[in-house]
Structures are given as structure tokens and as C-alpha cells.
Design an enzyme around this catalytic site. Structure first.
Site, PDB file in Angstrom:
ATOM      1  NE  ARG A  58      15.464   1.513  11.178  1.00  0.00           N
ATOM      2  CZ  ARG A  58      16.054   2.171  12.195  1.00  0.00           C
ATOM      3  NH1 ARG A  58      15.596   3.340  12.589  1.00  0.00           N
ATOM      4  NH2 ARG A  58      17.104   1.651  12.804  1.00  0.00           N
ATOM      5  CE1 TYR A 111      -6.353  -3.067  -2.867  1.00  0.00           C
ATOM      6  CE2 TYR A 111      -5.379  -2.856  -0.686  1.00  0.00           C
ATOM      7  CZ  TYR A 111      -5.367  -3.398  -1.958  1.00  0.00           C
ATOM      8  OH  TYR A 111      -4.372  -4.259  -2.313  1.00  0.00           O
ATOM      9  CG  ASP A 184      -6.493   4.912  -0.529  1.00  0.00           C
ATOM     10  OD1 ASP A 184      -5.904   5.349  -1.540  1.00  0.00           O
ATOM     11  OD2 ASP A 184      -6.466   3.716  -0.179  1.00  0.00           O
ATOM     12  CE  LYS A 209      -2.301  -1.061  -6.293  1.00  0.00           C
ATOM     13  NZ  LYS A 209      -3.231  -0.840  -5.215  1.00  0.00           N
TER      14      LYS A 209
END
Ligand SMILES: *Cc1c(COP(=O)(O)O)cnc(C)c1O
Length: 402
Positions: A58, A111, A184, A209
Site C-alpha cells: 500500500r 466530468y 484534469d 482513458k
């Protein structure tokens, strides 16, 4: 694992950085690409004797480190952080920089998932927001409440209306108010647009994406600018005002990290980003010009067209216009009909993969923002133009519109 003195790729070009930064051949075996370290914990050479700083996956994992270093190099930032999804990256960032009572400025066509996170998750935790048209700098200035606005969130180009906003000008407004400027950069990618060089403090990606690029992995990333600070007045969990230190703390403390296989797939995608984007841009431009001349199409929205309101700004701020094209066909029924009739364009959500996709934002990706300031026109069709042969893409749209 890479050697302790990796080659410095700082002065290399974009494609070279994307292929080599963080990815020196494995010291133990010479493996040319970083292996998938599918492991949760690491043997210590005596208590606290960590090899290369690895203790528990982690906190850090070598495959994820390779991706994080490559992303940082791609965006020319100080540090990169990889997450399980774009929204996980956004959630971690917002927790690091906001406290109850704070205010954010967000795009009025952000978005949908980002808007839902801000309005419906952070809202109930005491963070309020103002949604503005980021192409209107006076509106952005008016929406910033000095002392209370801690984050200005930019998406450019936006989804699905492809609005283009001026990162450098908004950076000046955010900076004057002591707020953090987030960009973004999912649609443009670091290949076409470098927000940190324009004054952004941190870049967000849905690596699902274009960076992943093959519709086979969900992931997200943050890249922090060298020297970026937390909002004025906020002391981070480690006692410093350093933004990257706060993000690092939160990434480990809440743990929404990318797993090793996802990190490996994403890094595999990043290596070919430059060549894929060149083809995405060329194909999208050809598709946009075809649609512009088609009698059944009422409006084509593509930043590469002179008819686009943000065309000149995009030409200045980006090195290409991207692979997304939206268009309006006059009615919801006609839009649904076109979406039902394509054969090369697949009807699906998401974007940025090698294959072309078509969708109806009103009922698909943007259904969650119906009735909000982010609602989109119901005759809108959105294309993610892939890297197939462009003649096949144009012919497919031609038959669907006939
Ligand atoms: C998809 C997307 C996101 C969210 O990312 P996930 O990986 O789906 O969590 C954020 N911003 C933009 C612009 C996106 O397209």
C-alpha cells in the site's frame, strides 16, 4: 528493481521520457520492462532494514513506483501518484487540500463523476462549490471567494462539450487567492498539454482513458508541480505545507492505490501515448471535417475547427486538438438512432482507447448530472475517435447518418 542511480531523463523529449523514465532495466535480471511485482510485503534485512524503501505494497510497490516516476516525467512534475481510478485520485487530492467550511470553484461542464464527488460526497462533509463557465474569466474571478476558496478545478477540453479554458490566466486568479489550481488533463494528455508549465499546482488523470489507451484497465493519477504548496493557511498532516508531501500521506493513509498489474498495464499504455495521440488527432480532425460538411449534422464541436470558440486558445495552449469530437443532430431521437447504427464505432461509455466509441451523453455518461447546471443537450452525440483506418470511420458515420 532499478539501480540506485537511474539515468536522468529530464532533458529528453516527451516520447523518450514516456518510454524510459522510471523504467531502467531491472538490475537483478536485465528485464527490459519493469516486472509486475505482484507482492504485498518485503523481507527486511534486520528490523527496519528496507531494500529500496519497500516495506508494504500500500505504501509503495516497485511496479507502481515505475509508473509514478514515468507519469511525473511525462507531466514534468516533481512527483507522481497512481490510484485505483481517476475518481480515487480526485478523492485523495480533495481530502488532502480541503477542510469543512472550504469552497471550490468547478467547471459548469465538468466530468459528471467529478461533479458528483464534489457535490454529493464533499458537499455533505461541509465543502461547498460554485459551478462556473471557465471560458469566462470574469465569472471565474467573481466565483472565487478570497480566504474561503481553496481549490479551483479546471478541465480543458471539457467533457462532452469540449470547452477550452485558459490555464495560465486561471492559474493567476487561483494563485492570487491562495487556492490550489487543479487541472484534469485526461482529455488532452501530457503529450498535447502541459498544465504544470502553465501554472497549475497539480494535474489529475483518469489513466483509464488515453494513458492506458486500450480499454483494459481502470486507473487514476496525480502529478504535483515542484514547489506546489497546500492552500494558504492549511498545515498538512506531516506538519509541512508541501502539497506533494500531503498527497503522499493521504495516498498511504486512505490507500486507494493502483495494484501492480494495473500499474503495469497503464505503464505499457503510456509508452505508446505519443504515437497513438498523433493518430487520434489526425483521425478526429478528418472525422470533424466530414461531419461539418454533412447535411444531417447541425453543429460539430471540435477544438481543431475554426468554428470552435476556443480554437485559437487551444492552438496556443495545446500541441494538437485531441481525439474527442461531439456533434448535434437536432433531436434526441436522431441522436439515439445514429448511436444505434454505427458498426465500427462501438456504443459504449469511456474514451481514449485505440477503438472508436460512440455514445449519447444525455442518457449515458452524463445521466447523473441531468437537472444540474451540468446538464447536456439531448441531441448531442460524443465520439472517441480511435486509431483505425480513417476511411472506415468516415464511411461508418456516413452510413449511420444516411
Ligand atoms: C473518466 C474520467 C474521470 C474519472 O476517472 P475514472 O478512472 O473513471 O474514475 C475523470 N475525469 C475525466 C475527464 C474523465 O474522462
Amino acid at each position: 528493481m532499478t539501480s540506485s542511480t537511474p539515468h536522468d531523463w529530464t532533458d529528453a523529449g516527451f516520447a523518450t521520457r514516456a518510454i524510459h523514465a522510471g523504467q531502467d532495466p531491472d538490475v537483478a535480471t536485465g528485464a527490459v520492462v519493469p516486472p509486475i511485482y505482484q507482492v504485498s510485503t518485503y523481507k527486511q534485512d534486520g528490523v527496519g532494514g528496507l531494500r529500496g524503501g519497500y516495506e508494504y505494497s500500500r505504501s509503495a510497490n516497485p511496479t507502481r513506483t515505475a509508473l509514478e516516476e514515468a507519469l511525473a516525467a511525462a507531466e514534468r512534475g516533481a512527483r507522481g501518484f497512481a490510484f485505483a481510478s481517476g475518481l480515487a485520485a480526485e478523492d485523495t487530492l480533495l481530502r488532502a487540500v480541503l477542510r469543512p467550511g472550504d469552497h471550490m470553484v468547478v467547471p459548469d461542464d465538468a466530468y459528471g463523476g467529478s461533479y458528483r464527488l464534489v457535490a454529493r460526497v464533499f458537499g455533505p462533509w461541509g465543502v461547498d462549490h460554485t459551478a462556473v463557465d471557465l471560458t469566462d474569466l470574469d465569472a471565474v474571478a467573481a466565483a472565487i471567494e478570497p480566504g474561503r476558496t481553496k481549490v479551483v478545478w479546471v478541465e480543458t477540453p471539457t467533457n462532452p462539450l469540449l470547452g477550452v479554458s485558459d490555464i495560465a490566466a486561471i492559474a493567476a486568479l487561483a494563485g492570487a487567492a491562495g487556492a490550489v489550481l487543479v487541472v484534469d488533463n485526461t482529455f488532452a494528455t501530457p503529450y498535447l498539454q502541459q498544465p504544470l508549465a502553465l501554472g497549475a499546482d497539480v494535474v489529475v488523470h483518469s489513466t483509464t482513458k488515453y494513458i492506458g489507451g486500450h480499454s483494459d484497465v481502470v486507473g487514476g493519477a496525480l502529478v504535483v508541480r515542484d514547489g506546489a504548496q497546500l492552500p494558504v493557511g492549511l498545515e498538512g498532516p506531516t506538519g509541512s505545507a508541501d502539497l506533494a508531501a500531503a498527497v503522499a500521506f493521504h495516498q498511504n493513509a486512505s490507500g486507494a492505490v493502483a495494484g501492480p498489474f494495473d500499474a503495469w498495464l497503464t505503464l505499457r499504455g503510456l509508452r505508446t501515448l505519443a504515437v497513438r495521440m498523433d493518430r487520434h488527432c489526425a483521425n478526429a480532425e478528418a472525422v470533424a471535417r466530414f461531419l461539418e460538411g454533412h447535411p444531417a449534422v447541425h453543429q460539430v464541436i471540435y477544438p481543431g475547427l475554426a468554428s470552435h470558440a476556443g480554437h485559437e486558445l487551444a492552438a496556443r495552449q495545446m500541441s494538437g486538438f485531441g481525439g474527442m469530437v461531439s456533434f448535434r443532430v437536432g433531436s434526441r431521437e436522431q441522436a439515439l438512432e445514429v448511436c444505434a447504427r454505427t458498426r465500427v464505432f462501438t456504443l459504449a461509455e469511456s474514451l481514449g482507447g485505440v477503438e472508436s466509441l460512440i455514445e449519447h451523453p444525455g442518457q449515458m455518461t452524463h445521466a447523473s448530472v441531468a437537472g444540474s447546471p451540468l446538464e447536456v443537450p439531448d441531441d448531442l452525440v460524443r465520439l472517441s475517435v480511435g486509431i483505425e483506418d480513417v476511411a472506415d470511420l468516415v464511411a461508418d458515420l456516413g452510413q449511420a447518418l444516411a
